[in-house]
Design an enzyme around this catalytic site. Structure first.
Site, PDB file in Angstrom:
ATOM      1  N   GLY A 245       8.789   5.825  -4.420  1.00 22.35           N
ATOM      2  CA  GLY A 245       8.804   4.391  -4.136  1.00 22.35           C
ATOM      3  C   GLY A 245      10.083   3.864  -3.545  1.00 22.35           C
ATOM      4  O   GLY A 245      10.173   2.674  -3.226  1.00 22.35           O
ATOM      5  N   PRO A 280       9.919  11.125  -4.155  1.00 20.99           N
ATOM      6  CA  PRO A 280      10.001  10.283  -2.959  1.00 20.99           C
ATOM      7  C   PRO A 280       9.133  10.822  -1.821  1.00 20.99           C
ATOM      8  O   PRO A 280       9.042  12.034  -1.631  1.00 20.99           O
ATOM      9  CB  PRO A 280      11.486  10.368  -2.571  1.00 20.99           C
ATOM     10  CG  PRO A 280      11.949  11.675  -3.116  1.00 20.99           C
ATOM     11  CD  PRO A 280      11.121  11.950  -4.353  1.00 20.99           C
ATOM     12  N   ARG A 318      -0.995   1.097   9.230  1.00 23.01           N
ATOM     13  CA  ARG A 318      -0.123   0.251   8.401  1.00 23.01           C
ATOM     14  C   ARG A 318      -0.006  -1.198   8.901  1.00 23.01           C
ATOM     15  O   ARG A 318      -0.074  -2.124   8.099  1.00 23.01           O
ATOM     16  CB  ARG A 318       1.279   0.864   8.243  1.00 23.01           C
ATOM     17  CG  ARG A 318       1.282   2.236   7.603  1.00 23.01           C
ATOM     18  CD  ARG A 318       2.665   2.681   7.153  1.00 23.01           C
ATOM     19  NE  ARG A 318       3.091   1.966   5.977  1.00 23.01           N
ATOM     20  CZ  ARG A 318       3.958   0.981   5.975  1.00 23.01           C
ATOM     21  NH1 ARG A 318       4.545   0.611   7.085  1.00 23.01           N
ATOM     22  NH2 ARG A 318       4.266   0.369   4.864  1.00 23.01           N
ATOM     23  N   CYS A 348     -12.084  -1.682  19.473  1.00 18.54           N
ATOM     24  CA  CYS A 348     -12.852  -2.922  19.601  1.00 18.54           C
ATOM     25  C   CYS A 348     -12.759  -3.772  18.346  1.00 18.54           C
ATOM     26  O   CYS A 348     -13.759  -3.983  17.649  1.00 18.54           O
ATOM     27  CB  CYS A 348     -14.294  -2.582  19.918  1.00 18.54           C
ATOM     28  SG  CYS A 348     -14.379  -1.666  21.443  1.00 18.54           S
ATOM     29  N   GLU A 349     -11.573  -4.187  18.013  1.00 23.29           N
ATOM     30  CA  GLU A 349     -11.363  -5.080  16.875  1.00 23.29           C
ATOM     31  C   GLU A 349     -10.136  -5.910  17.181  1.00 23.29           C
ATOM     32  O   GLU A 349      -9.119  -5.368  17.636  1.00 23.29           O
ATOM     33  CB  GLU A 349     -11.057  -4.282  15.593  1.00 23.29           C
ATOM     34  CG  GLU A 349     -12.173  -3.424  15.141  1.00 23.29           C
ATOM     35  CD  GLU A 349     -12.245  -3.313  13.623  1.00 23.29           C
ATOM     36  OE1 GLU A 349     -11.717  -4.196  12.914  1.00 23.29           O
ATOM     37  OE2 GLU A 349     -12.842  -2.335  13.169  1.00 23.29           O
ATOM     38  N   TYR A 377       3.002   7.769   5.931  1.00 25.22           N
ATOM     39  CA  TYR A 377       1.722   7.061   5.921  1.00 25.22           C
ATOM     40  C   TYR A 377       1.274   6.713   7.341  1.00 25.22           C
ATOM     41  O   TYR A 377       0.731   5.643   7.591  1.00 25.22           O
ATOM     42  CB  TYR A 377       1.798   5.820   5.008  1.00 25.22           C
ATOM     43  CG  TYR A 377       2.295   6.190   3.630  1.00 25.22           C
ATOM     44  CD1 TYR A 377       1.487   6.930   2.769  1.00 25.22           C
ATOM     45  CD2 TYR A 377       3.587   5.876   3.208  1.00 25.22           C
ATOM     46  CE1 TYR A 377       1.949   7.323   1.521  1.00 25.22           C
ATOM     47  CE2 TYR A 377       4.061   6.278   1.966  1.00 25.22           C
ATOM     48  CZ  TYR A 377       3.235   6.996   1.128  1.00 25.22           C
ATOM     49  OH  TYR A 377       3.691   7.393  -0.101  1.00 25.22           O
TER      50      TYR A 377
HETATM   51  N1  LLP Z   1       4.272   9.445  -6.592  1.00 23.01           N
HETATM   52  C1  LLP Z   1       3.077   8.868  -6.795  1.00 23.01           C
HETATM   53  C2  LLP Z   1       2.366   9.140  -8.032  1.00 23.01           C
HETATM   54  C3  LLP Z   1       2.542   8.004  -5.815  1.00 23.01           C
HETATM   55  O1  LLP Z   1       1.369   7.426  -6.022  1.00 23.01           O
HETATM   56  C4  LLP Z   1       3.269   7.763  -4.618  1.00 23.01           C
HETATM   57  C5  LLP Z   1       2.743   6.875  -3.581  1.00 23.01           C
HETATM   58  C6  LLP Z   1       4.512   8.416  -4.448  1.00 23.01           C
HETATM   59  C7  LLP Z   1       4.986   9.239  -5.458  1.00 23.01           C
HETATM   60  C8  LLP Z   1       5.345   8.265  -3.211  1.00 23.01           C
HETATM   61  O2  LLP Z   1       5.711   6.955  -2.945  1.00 23.01           O
HETATM   62  P1  LLP Z   1       6.783   6.655  -1.797  1.00 23.01           P
HETATM   63  O3  LLP Z   1       8.084   7.299  -2.195  1.00 23.01           O
HETATM   64  O4  LLP Z   1       6.258   7.220  -0.525  1.00 23.01           O
HETATM   65  O5  LLP Z   1       6.853   5.175  -1.748  1.00 23.01           O
HETATM   66  N2  LLP Z   1       0.075   3.820   2.139  1.00 23.01           N
HETATM   67  C9  LLP Z   1       1.110   2.944   1.634  1.00 23.01           C
HETATM   68  C10 LLP Z   1       1.904   3.574   0.530  1.00 23.01           C
HETATM   69  C11 LLP Z   1       1.074   4.051  -0.639  1.00 23.01           C
HETATM   70  C12 LLP Z   1       1.878   4.763  -1.692  1.00 23.01           C
HETATM   71  C13 LLP Z   1       0.993   5.419  -2.701  1.00 23.01           C
HETATM   72  N3  LLP Z   1       1.658   6.211  -3.698  1.00 23.01           N
HETATM   73  C14 LLP Z   1       1.986   2.489   2.795  1.00 23.01           C
HETATM   74  O6  LLP Z   1       1.720   2.894   3.931  1.00 23.01           O
HETATM   75  O7  LLP Z   1       2.903   1.693   2.605  1.00 23.01           O
END
Ligand code: LLP
Length: 426
Positions: A245, A280, A318, A348-349, A377
């Site tokens: 996150g 991460p 995104r 087409c949107e 992502y």
């Molecule tokens: N660990 C778990 C259990 C997770 O569910 C996630 C992300 C991560 C780690 C990694 O999170 P990060 O470090 O990448 O923030 N599609 C969305 C983001 C969805 C994140 C879901 N879980 C976007 O494009 O912003």
């Protein structure tokens, strides 16, 4: 043209945008567009920042494969010592194919199926991040049948607000993930009664694109309080997993360094013999990649200008899904004066809008543009909507580049399809 992101891997040289030492227009000409381009050096540098964040304390960085699951990307990180955070049987398969050692893989997700659980047990992963009591029972039954003992960590929703987009907030009490802190004591007591279960850790993942360190401290504090109570009952856990996150800069955000998250949590760990795990994804991959695209037409209507490009919402969802901002820059900015235009794909949107009202030196057809910060992502959330073949992916290292995934073809679009045999012969 000024780049809003803060990265050494993307720079203008003599009026052309480079990835490391490769000009992006070269990749456009040789591989075609749209194409995702990744910087090897950026990936490795960011991973190493995460790896070193905890100093002397024992830690493991499990790269969150969902942010970018291409084998070439995962393998680059695994070579540097990354473990992997997976959320499906498919991701487990990819992690192993990319060379991950099973005992560095953690497996989260609220709906692991029986076959996925069996696959992970067979592989010998580090632990399952368990998200519910029914799931714990399921894992126990399968482990017993297989004569295995499943290492588990409970995912706790510490009910902190990470102040990010609501779709990517995961650590609040009302989210579907994990269990409430109050329920965790019973969870671990139950673990002790189950022969197929070995409780080894505790985990949280409070959201994504988090730009504050404080929610991590608050969350970790709640988890550590739990560890104290478990210890009183004679149960000592080995792993504290604070999830992923950690936020990045898409525009002009000023995210903390990954060491800052660690420094916020570290004082809580004094006297505890815990191995820290982080998961991460975006932190490592977001600014390691761009989506390179070409202008198809410049279209001027009375009320608005449109730059129509050959990338679309199927390639990068995104902006449409989260109203996420991605900087869009010309590879070789023209001397022309700026225009203000919506940068749109051919789908087409009306929602196929990748950049609204962007000011950009007026391009002409065939000019290359880069959609920045697209490494996380991006490809993983792409689809074949409008029967558009998915883009290629390229990895740059120094002055070399390699195609790490071929562009899909029309044949790929219909792979696995068959006409029903009850269809009338015509
Ligand atoms: N660990 C778990 C259990 C997770 O569910 C996630 C992300 C991560 C780690 C990694 O999170 P990060 O470090 O990448 O923030 N599609 C969305 C983001 C969805 C994140 C879901 N879980 C976007 O494009 O912003």
């Amino acid at each position: 043209m000024k780049l809003e992101i803060n990265s050494n891997s993307w720079n203008y040289r003599d009026g052309t945008l480079y990835c490391e030492d490769v000009p992006l227009d070269l990749i456009g000409r040789e591989v075609g567009t749209p194409v995702y381009v990744y910087s090897y050096q950026h990936l490795v540098d960011r991973f190493n920042e995460a790896k070193n964040a905890w100093g002397e304390r024992e830690s493991l960085v499990c790269f969150s494969l969902k942010s970018n699951s291409s084998l070439g990307v995962a393998a680059a990180l695994i070579d540097e010592g990354a473990g992997v955070d997976v959320v499906s049987g498919g991701e487990l398969f990819r992690a192993l194919k990319a060379g991950a050692s099973p005992d560095t893989i953690v497996y989260a997700g609220v709906g692991k199926t029986s076959s996925e659980i069996a696959e992970a047990l067979r592989a010998g992963i580090l632990f399952f991040t368990v998200e519910s009591i029914p799931e714990l029972h399921r894992i126990n039954e399968i482990a017993e049948e297989m004569g295995e003992i499943a290492p588990v960590a409970l995912r706790v929703t510490p009910d902190v607000d990470p102040q990010t987009h609501k779709y990517i907030t995961t650590g609040k009490a009302e989210n579907k993930f994990g269990l409430d802190p109050e329920a965790s004591l019973d969870f671990y007591r139950l673990c002790r009664d189950l022969d197929g279960i070995d409780p080894v850790g505790i985990q949280m993942h409070i959201g994504s694109q988090i730009l504050l360190t404080e929610p991590y401290r608050e969350g970790a504090e709640r988890l550590i309080a739990m560890l104290g109570r478990l210890k009183e009952e004679g149960l000592e856990l080995k792993y504290l997993d604070i999830g992923g996150g950690m936020g990045v800069s898409y525009q002009e955000e000023d995210p903390p360094a990954i060491g800052d998250y660690a420094r916020t949590v570290a004082p809580l760990l004094q006297g505890l013999r815990l191995k820290i795990i982080m998961e991460p994804g975006r932190f490592i991959t977001a600014n390691a990649g761009v989506l390179l695209t070409q202008v198809v037409y410049l279209k001027k209507k009375e009320k608005k200008n449109f730059i129509i490009i050959d990338a679309a919402m199927n390639d990068i969802i995104r902006p449409v899904l989260y109203q996420a901002y991605h900087q869009i820059v010309p590879i070789t900015p023209r001397e022309n004066k700026d225009i203000t235009a919506d940068i749109v794909g051919p789908i087409c949107e009306t929602g196929d809008l990748l950049g609204a009202s962007r000011q950009i030196p007026e391009p002409v057809a065939d000019d290359y543009l880069a959609i920045m910060s697209a490494g996380a992502y991006g490809y993983v959330m792409s689809s074949n909507y409008n029967s558009r073949p998915r883009p290629a992916e390229v990895m740059v290292k120094g002055d070399q580049y390699r195609v790490i995934r071929k562009r899909e073809t029309y044949i790929d679009l219909i792979r696995g399809e068959q006409l029903p045999d009850f269809r009338e012969e015509l």
